[in-house]
Design a protein around this motif. Structure first.
Motif, mmCIF file in Angstrom:
data_model
loop_
_atom_site.group_PDB
_atom_site.id
_atom_site.type_symbol
_atom_site.label_atom_id
_atom_site.label_comp_id
_atom_site.label_asym_id
_atom_site.label_seq_id
_atom_site.Cartn_x
_atom_site.Cartn_y
_atom_site.Cartn_z
ATOM 1 N N LEU A 326 0.813 -1.215 0.000
ATOM 2 C CA LEU A 326 0.000 0.000 0.000
ATOM 3 C C LEU A 326 0.846 1.264 0.000
ATOM 4 O O LEU A 326 0.314 2.361 -0.201
ATOM 5 C CB LEU A 326 -0.911 0.013 1.237
ATOM 6 C CG LEU A 326 -2.038 -1.011 1.272
ATOM 7 C CD1 LEU A 326 -2.710 -0.996 2.635
ATOM 8 C CD2 LEU A 326 -3.048 -0.739 0.182
ATOM 9 N N PHE A 327 2.153 1.112 0.219
ATOM 10 C CA PHE A 327 3.003 2.289 0.398
ATOM 11 C C PHE A 327 4.233 2.222 -0.512
ATOM 12 O O PHE A 327 5.368 2.379 -0.063
ATOM 13 C CB PHE A 327 3.400 2.419 1.871
ATOM 14 C CG PHE A 327 2.207 2.417 2.797
ATOM 15 C CD1 PHE A 327 1.395 3.535 2.885
ATOM 16 C CD2 PHE A 327 1.877 1.291 3.530
ATOM 17 C CE1 PHE A 327 0.274 3.541 3.711
ATOM 18 C CE2 PHE A 327 0.766 1.279 4.353
ATOM 19 C CZ PHE A 327 -0.038 2.413 4.441
ATOM 20 N N ASP A 328 3.981 1.999 -1.786
ATOM 21 C CA ASP A 328 5.050 1.968 -2.784
ATOM 22 C C ASP A 328 5.326 3.406 -3.222
ATOM 23 O O ASP A 328 4.918 3.854 -4.297
ATOM 24 C CB ASP A 328 4.615 1.104 -3.974
ATOM 25 C CG ASP A 328 5.755 0.846 -4.947
ATOM 26 O OD1 ASP A 328 6.809 1.498 -4.809
ATOM 27 O OD2 ASP A 328 5.583 0.014 -5.857
ATOM 28 N N TYR A 329 6.018 4.135 -2.352
ATOM 29 C CA TYR A 329 6.257 5.550 -2.610
ATOM 30 C C TYR A 329 7.107 5.772 -3.852
ATOM 31 O O TYR A 329 6.942 6.785 -4.555
ATOM 32 C CB TYR A 329 6.915 6.197 -1.395
ATOM 33 C CG TYR A 329 6.048 6.226 -0.153
ATOM 34 C CD1 TYR A 329 4.655 6.190 -0.233
ATOM 35 C CD2 TYR A 329 6.614 6.299 1.116
ATOM 36 C CE1 TYR A 329 3.858 6.233 0.901
ATOM 37 C CE2 TYR A 329 5.832 6.345 2.263
ATOM 38 C CZ TYR A 329 4.456 6.305 2.144
ATOM 39 O OH TYR A 329 3.678 6.346 3.281
ATOM 40 N N ALA A 330 8.031 4.859 -4.134
ATOM 41 C CA ALA A 330 8.870 5.017 -5.324
ATOM 42 C C ALA A 330 8.022 4.991 -6.591
ATOM 43 O O ALA A 330 8.227 5.797 -7.509
ATOM 44 C CB ALA A 330 9.925 3.900 -5.358
ATOM 45 N N ALA A 331 7.055 4.084 -6.645
ATOM 46 C CA ALA A 331 6.184 3.995 -7.817
ATOM 47 C C ALA A 331 5.305 5.243 -7.922
ATOM 48 O O ALA A 331 5.063 5.776 -9.018
ATOM 49 C CB ALA A 331 5.316 2.743 -7.741
ATOM 50 N N GLU A 332 4.814 5.729 -6.767
ATOM 51 C CA GLU A 332 4.010 6.945 -6.777
ATOM 52 C C GLU A 332 4.811 8.129 -7.296
ATOM 53 O O GLU A 332 4.349 8.900 -8.153
ATOM 54 C CB GLU A 332 3.502 7.255 -5.356
ATOM 55 C CG GLU A 332 2.431 6.330 -4.860
ATOM 56 C CD GLU A 332 1.977 6.685 -3.442
ATOM 57 O OE1 GLU A 332 2.466 7.708 -2.899
ATOM 58 O OE2 GLU A 332 1.143 5.964 -2.881
ATOM 59 N N ASP A 333 6.029 8.271 -6.779
ATOM 60 C CA ASP A 333 6.865 9.407 -7.183
ATOM 61 C C ASP A 333 7.225 9.334 -8.665
ATOM 62 O O ASP A 333 7.253 10.362 -9.351
ATOM 63 C CB ASP A 333 8.130 9.449 -6.331
ATOM 64 C CG ASP A 333 7.860 9.830 -4.881
ATOM 65 O OD1 ASP A 333 6.780 10.409 -4.617
ATOM 66 O OD2 ASP A 333 8.708 9.534 -4.014
ATOM 67 N N ALA A 334 7.492 8.132 -9.140
ATOM 68 C CA ALA A 334 7.832 7.978 -10.550
ATOM 69 C C ALA A 334 6.649 8.358 -11.433
ATOM 70 O O ALA A 334 6.818 9.034 -12.463
ATOM 71 C CB ALA A 334 8.269 6.538 -10.822
ATOM 72 N N TRP A 335 5.454 7.924 -11.032
ATOM 73 C CA TRP A 335 4.276 8.266 -11.846
ATOM 74 C C TRP A 335 3.996 9.755 -11.795
ATOM 75 O O TRP A 335 3.710 10.389 -12.832
ATOM 76 C CB TRP A 335 3.053 7.494 -11.366
ATOM 77 C CG TRP A 335 1.850 7.776 -12.226
ATOM 78 C CD1 TRP A 335 1.537 7.218 -13.429
ATOM 79 C CD2 TRP A 335 0.833 8.757 -11.967
ATOM 80 N NE1 TRP A 335 0.388 7.762 -13.936
ATOM 81 C CE2 TRP A 335 -0.070 8.712 -13.057
ATOM 82 C CE3 TRP A 335 0.587 9.645 -10.928
ATOM 83 C CZ2 TRP A 335 -1.185 9.544 -13.129
ATOM 84 C CZ3 TRP A 335 -0.524 10.468 -10.985
ATOM 85 C CH2 TRP A 335 -1.399 10.416 -12.079
ATOM 86 N N LEU A 336 4.100 10.355 -10.619
ATOM 87 C CA LEU A 336 3.869 11.791 -10.478
ATOM 88 C C LEU A 336 4.886 12.584 -11.304
ATOM 89 O O LEU A 336 4.548 13.592 -11.946
ATOM 90 C CB LEU A 336 3.934 12.193 -9.012
ATOM 91 C CG LEU A 336 2.747 11.783 -8.158
ATOM 92 C CD1 LEU A 336 3.075 11.890 -6.671
ATOM 93 C CD2 LEU A 336 1.512 12.598 -8.486
ATOM 94 N N ALA A 337 6.132 12.132 -11.317
ATOM 95 C CA ALA A 337 7.179 12.816 -12.076
ATOM 96 C C ALA A 337 6.946 12.704 -13.579
ATOM 97 O O ALA A 337 7.347 13.602 -14.345
ATOM 98 C CB ALA A 337 8.542 12.242 -11.718
ATOM 99 N N SER A 338 6.260 11.647 -13.990
ATOM 100 C CA SER A 338 6.029 11.422 -15.426
ATOM 101 C C SER A 338 4.881 12.237 -15.977
ATOM 102 O O SER A 338 4.680 12.309 -17.198
ATOM 103 C CB SER A 338 5.752 9.938 -15.680
ATOM 104 O OG SER A 338 4.448 9.584 -15.185
ATOM 105 N N ARG A 339 4.100 12.856 -15.110
ATOM 106 C CA ARG A 339 2.932 13.593 -15.574
ATOM 107 C C ARG A 339 3.370 14.870 -16.289
ATOM 108 O O ARG A 339 3.619 15.852 -15.726
ATOM 109 C CB ARG A 339 2.007 13.942 -14.394
ATOM 110 C CG ARG A 339 1.342 12.689 -13.797
ATOM 111 C CD ARG A 339 0.520 13.012 -12.576
ATOM 112 N NE ARG A 339 -0.666 13.798 -12.885
ATOM 113 C CZ ARG A 339 -0.884 15.030 -12.434
ATOM 114 N NH1 ARG A 339 0.022 15.637 -11.705
ATOM 115 N NH2 ARG A 339 -1.994 15.677 -12.752
#
Length: 339
Positions: A326-339
């Motif tokens: 539930l807390f895959d922050y690396a994946a979240e940050d990567a997706w946010l950076a790709s926007r």
């Protein structure tokens, strides 16, 4: 007698019944007590799987048996075998017994086009899944069918609980936002525009439903939920307010953009909202708390448990098993950076 008395629903239920004048035997595997119970409550150790031990504890009989942990045909038959010694029963079931008009239910969610589209709100007359023993939903359906078939011998109120919340929960959905706030996350992602609705129920409202059903014996299945069904975004915002946090919310139209990004424990493509009219009509049910009312206590419980363990998976192993990372922050940050 309350079976499963030290679980998250059992604790407030024992207290509510004792305060309502019942002489309560609180049975659990460990035989423990809750600090909120009156001294008159009798706590006993009971292995639910031991038919002989259960029959011995009931003895000559009890006016009311409340079962928090009943599941499947074996438990139903265990109770009906003691029907001549039980005045009436209240048994916890689940909204997961429902299926939609295309035969889709909670067990088909992961399949393509498998998420059920229920009426909004769902009445108790909505069809239920075929009984069985292979899944939680089919096991609860089997429990219901067996107990309702014995209505002439044992009056049973089945409470179809929504997403249960409150202290002592082993799979608290609120963990998703509480831990992010504790970790200082400045942004979060919510699928389906943050509009998902999965009807919650406080353990205190469940205790109130048990208390009311105890005073009005009958054979029926009733939805058991809070007065409202907030959206995921409303839940997140309410948790933020309690915790004094103000993260940015990034809303995504449609499903989660990546397997571990934006998919909360409440995230559903269509609403799962229950009709509470029958409980009000048959039991006189009036919720004692709202979702927001209970958040401070829930958040405090989660925060303390996280502090006592080095890793959230150790604090909530069942949560990890049910929902994955539930807390895959690396994946979240990567997706946010790709926007």
């Amino acid at each position: 007698m309350v079976i499963g008395a030290t679980g998250q629903i059992g604790r407030p239920t024992v207290r509510a019944l004792a305060e309502d004048g019942w002489r309560v035997t609180a049975a659990s595997l460990g035989g423990g007590r809750d600090a909120s119970w009156p001294d008159e409550v009798r706590a006993v150790r009971l292995d639910r799987a031991d038919d002989t031990a259960l029959a011995a504890e009931i003895g000559d009989g009890c006016d009311l048996l409340v079962d928090m942990v009943a599941y499947g045909t074996p438990h139903a038959r265990q109770l009906t075998s003691l029907a001549d010694r039980i005045g009436s029963a209240v048994v916890i079931s689940s909204v997961s017994v429902y299926e939609d008009d295309k035969g889709r239910g909670f067990d088909t969610q992961a399949e393509p086009d498998g998420f059920p589209e229920y009426p909004v709100p769902i009445p108790e007359s909505q069809r239920t899944v075929a009984p069985g023993e292979s899944t939680y939903s089919t096991g609860k359906a089997a429990l219901e069918r067996e107990l309702l078939a014995a209505a002439d011998r044992l009056p049973v109120t089945l409470l179809r609980a929504g997403a249960v919340h409150g202290p002592h929960c082993r799979t608290p959905r609120e963990l998703y936002f509480v831990k992010r706030n504790l970790d200082g996350r400045e942004r979060r992602v919510l699928a389906y525009g943050g509009a998902s609705r999965f009807h919650p129920v406080s353990v205190r409202n469940l205790a109130e439903l048990v208390r009311l059903a105890a005073a009005r014996p009958g054979s029926r299945a009733l939805n058991a939920c809070d007065p409202g069904a907030p959206t995921v975004l409303e839940i997140a915002t309410a948790i933020d307010e309690v915790m004094g946090a103000a993260p940015e919310t990034v809303l995504v139209d449609g499903p989660a953009p990546a397997p571990t990004v934006g998919d909360t424990p409440w995230s559903v493509p269509v609403p799962v909202v229950c009709d509470m009219t029958s409980a009000a009509r048959e039991l006189g049910y009036r919720p004692v708390v709202s979702y927001a009312d209970t958040l401070p206590e829930t958040i405090d419980s989660i925060t303390r448990r996280l502090a006592d363990h080095g890793d959230w998976r150790e604090a909530y192993p069942k949560m990890s098993a049910a929902y994955g990372d539930l807390f895959d922050y690396a994946a979240e940050d990567a997706w946010l950076a790709s926007r």
